[in-house]
Design an enzyme around this catalytic site. Structure first.
Site, short mmCIF file in Angstrom:
data_model
loop_
_atom_site.label_atom_id
_atom_site.label_comp_id
_atom_site.label_asym_id
_atom_site.label_seq_id
_atom_site.Cartn_x
_atom_site.Cartn_y
_atom_site.Cartn_z
N GLU A 143 0.86 -1.17 0.00
CA GLU A 143 0.00 0.00 0.00
C GLU A 143 0.90 1.23 0.00
OE1 GLU A 143 -2.92 -0.07 -0.76
OE2 GLU A 143 -3.51 1.97 -0.30
N GLU A 159 -0.64 9.80 -5.71
CA GLU A 159 0.49 8.89 -5.52
C GLU A 159 0.95 8.28 -6.85
OE1 GLU A 159 -1.32 8.09 -1.12
OE2 GLU A 159 -1.42 6.45 -2.56
N ASP A 171 -7.18 2.79 2.64
CA ASP A 171 -6.66 1.50 3.14
C ASP A 171 -7.74 0.42 3.03
OD1 ASP A 171 -4.41 2.93 3.88
OD2 ASP A 171 -5.14 3.28 5.91
P1 ADP Z 1 -6.72 7.56 3.08
O1 ADP Z 1 -5.99 6.27 2.94
O2 ADP Z 1 -6.20 8.46 4.14
O3 ADP Z 1 -8.20 7.34 3.21
P2 ADP Z 1 -6.37 7.97 0.23
O4 ADP Z 1 -6.14 9.18 -0.59
O5 ADP Z 1 -5.39 6.87 0.09
O6 ADP Z 1 -6.53 8.42 1.74
O7 ADP Z 1 -7.82 7.35 -0.12
C1 ADP Z 1 -8.95 8.10 -0.18
C2 ADP Z 1 -9.95 7.36 -1.08
O8 ADP Z 1 -11.14 7.19 -0.35
C3 ADP Z 1 -10.32 8.14 -2.33
O9 ADP Z 1 -9.49 7.78 -3.40
C4 ADP Z 1 -11.77 7.71 -2.57
O10 ADP Z 1 -11.77 6.62 -3.47
C5 ADP Z 1 -12.26 7.24 -1.21
N1 ADP Z 1 -13.21 8.18 -0.61
C6 ADP Z 1 -12.95 9.40 -0.11
N2 ADP Z 1 -14.08 9.99 0.35
C7 ADP Z 1 -15.09 9.10 0.13
C8 ADP Z 1 -16.50 9.13 0.37
N3 ADP Z 1 -17.10 10.18 0.91
N4 ADP Z 1 -17.23 8.04 0.00
C9 ADP Z 1 -16.63 6.96 -0.55
N5 ADP Z 1 -15.29 6.90 -0.81
C10 ADP Z 1 -14.53 7.95 -0.48
#
Ligand code: ADP
Length: 495
Positions: free
Chosen positions: A282, A313, A471
């Site tokens: 990851e 990323e 994650d």
């Molecule tokens: P983290 O691992 O801190 O959550 P990331 O950028 O790796 O941050 O992942 C965030 C992902 O979560 C986004 O790419 C999106 O696909 C998903 N996401 C963010 N907000 C929402 C939401 N409100 N509903 C569903 N999926 C979401």
């Protein structure tokens, strides 16, 4: 396929994966767990902290844009910058002083499990995956408290020369200090002034103060490493995260190269003579380009089978691999950015010799898979659909306590905008004769040298929490694939 058809596919996929999840024998998850100290900061607290430190000092430090937090003035400067821009930021601190200063002057509202490996371990155990072997090189008493109370979750410990598995609450090192990150959240509309300047927060967001004390090593005791092969037969795969904590140089004279080599050795130990062992990394934001490149070219390349990452990323990874233009095009939000994202994913798949690259974005997921992956495109699509329902569950409930909770995510509608955002990619692939519009709409495309799987995702309009959704997506899809894998004969040759 229109949205109603996608909804049907979602229901089928979630029900299939729910039934199959018990097929997973076990998963090894390492390295980064920490305690997240959460604080919703208020206007009066900002004013108080600026008052303690002095407006002028903070103002001058803002102009210097500290990349590391060495003292409380650096902390306030980065907090004000994040609030001014409404942007999320993560800044490292290498001493314990900041934590103590924050405890004296701010105090947190609540604490919870943090770090990719910690979040993923709890999630998998709560989903009922048997035999989640979590490994934290710095397992303290405080850290152990944040692991789910599940009989499926265990940590390796060495006892009388033997590797035994125990719940983290029975496996911690009493001498070990905890790694505590601060997550300071702020709200849109908050107002304050500093050295004659007026600030108003444009967006809700957060500053993460990531603690990196000297004793943080992405590592494993030699004795445990020697016995790692003992767990090989009880796992189908591993999820590895936290390599961003590797430093270029250490006080004892060792360098990142030593830690990269050890990280590779652990992967090789886990695989043993079973080349089918699935290894997922990851990815995350890594400011240091030397480390970012070393992780990709020396750890991921050749040793890892699957990589999970978000769009920013992808750009960062392409950048250090020498594809600057493509990287720029991925993040510039132009018409072609989704095409560049796909082309970027293909570059990562080939260049890093992976079998699978899973990219998640707000509204859709894109996954490219090599032709030699043992599962077909439909299985991959199901895994993505399951992971999207899991993400929507996490966003709507804030945490996932059991596999049944996924029905909450399933009830969230597919995001129409995400579906529409895919049109540019469809036009591009159809124009080049890679696939027909129908194939694209179906989400499974057989391209030259790889398969492409695309789904529109479910997005929660007002999420309860946003941390850890990425994650959940990557771990959810990976474990769904493990559940679908034909069981292999693991060789039992002496080493
Ligand atoms: P983290 O691992 O801190 O959550 P990331 O950028 O790796 O941050 O992942 C965030 C992902 O979560 C986004 O790419 C999106 O696909 C998903 N996401 C963010 N907000 C929402 C939401 N409100 N509903 C569903 N999926 C979401």
């Amino acid at each position: 396929m229109d949205i109603a058809d996608w909804e049907k596919r979602y229901t089928e996929a979630v029900s299939n994966v729910q039934e199959q999840l018990l097929n997973v024998q076990g998963v090894f998850v390492a390295y980064n767990s920490n305690v997240d100290a959460m604080k919703h900061i208020r206007e009066d607290e900002i004013k108080k902290l600026i008052g303690i430190l002095g407006c002028e000092r903070v103002h001058e430090r803002i102009a210097l844009y500290p990349r590391e937090i060495k003292d409380p003035v650096d902390l306030m400067a980065r907090l004000i910058i994040a609030m001014r821009d409404g942007k999320a930021a993560e800044v490292p601190t290498y001493s314990n002083d900041i934590h103590e200063w924050l405890m004296d002057n701010l105090v947190f509202d609540s604490a919870r499990m943090g770090g990719q490996a910690g979040i993923i371990s709890n999630l998998l155990a709560n989903l009922g995956v048997k035999n989640v072997i979590t490994y934290v090189p710095w397992l303290s008493r405080e850290q152990a408290e944040y692991f789910a109370d599940s009989p499926y979750l265990r940590h390796p410990v060495m006892e009388n020369g033997k590797l035994v598995l125990k719940h983290p609450k029975e496996a911690f090192d009493p001498q070990q200090k905890p790694k505590i990150n601060w997550i300071i959240e702020f709200l849109r509309g908050m107002k304050f002034s500093c050295a004659g300047e007026e600030y108003e927060v444009p967006r809700d967001n957060r500053l993460i103060v990531s603690s990196r004390p000297d004793w943080i090593h992405i590592d494993m005791a030699a004795e445990m490493y020697e016995h790692l092969s003992d767990i090989r037969e009880s796992i189908d795969g591993a999820i590895l995260a936290g390599y961003q904590m590797i430093k270029e140089e250490y006080q004892d004279g060792s360098t990142y190269k030593d830690y990269v080599q050890r990280a590779v050795n652990v992967i090789q130990r886990l695989k043993g003579c079973n080349p089918q062992m699935r290894i997922h990394v990851e990815f995350t934001s890594i400011q240091n380009k030397v480390i970012r490149k070393a992780i990709l070219t020396d750890i991921v390349k050749k040793h890892v089978t699957s990589l999970g990452l978000d769009t920013v990323e992808v750009a960062n990874a392409l950048n250090v691999l020498g594809y600057e233009e493509l990287a720029y095009s991925v993040i510039n939000k132009g018409e072609n950015s989704i095409v560049s994202l796909y082309e970027g994913a293909v570059r990562l798949l080939r260049e890093l010799e992976l079998q699978r690259v899973h990219i998640h974005s707000l509204g859709y997921y894109i996954c490219v898979v090599s032709k030699d992956h043992p599962l077909d495109a439909d299985a991959h699509r199901q895994a993505l659909l399951f992971s999207s329902a899991l993400a929507a569950t996490q966003a709507s409930l804030g945490s996932i306590k059991s596999l049944d909770d996924v029905s909450a995510g399933l009830a969230v509608p597919v995001y129409g905008q995400g579906h529409d955002d895919l049109i540019e990619l469809e036009r591009y692939l159809v124009r080049r004769g890679v696939c027909t519009a129908e194939d694209f709409e179906d989400g499974c495309i057989s391209a030259d040298g790889h398969d492409l799987i695309i789904i529109p995702s479910k997005v929660v309009k007002e999420p309860v929490a946003t941390v850890g959704i990425g994650d959940a997506i990557s771990a959810g899809a990976f474990v769904a694939l493990l559940a679908k894998m034909p069981k292999m004969n693991i060789c039992r040759m002496p080493e």
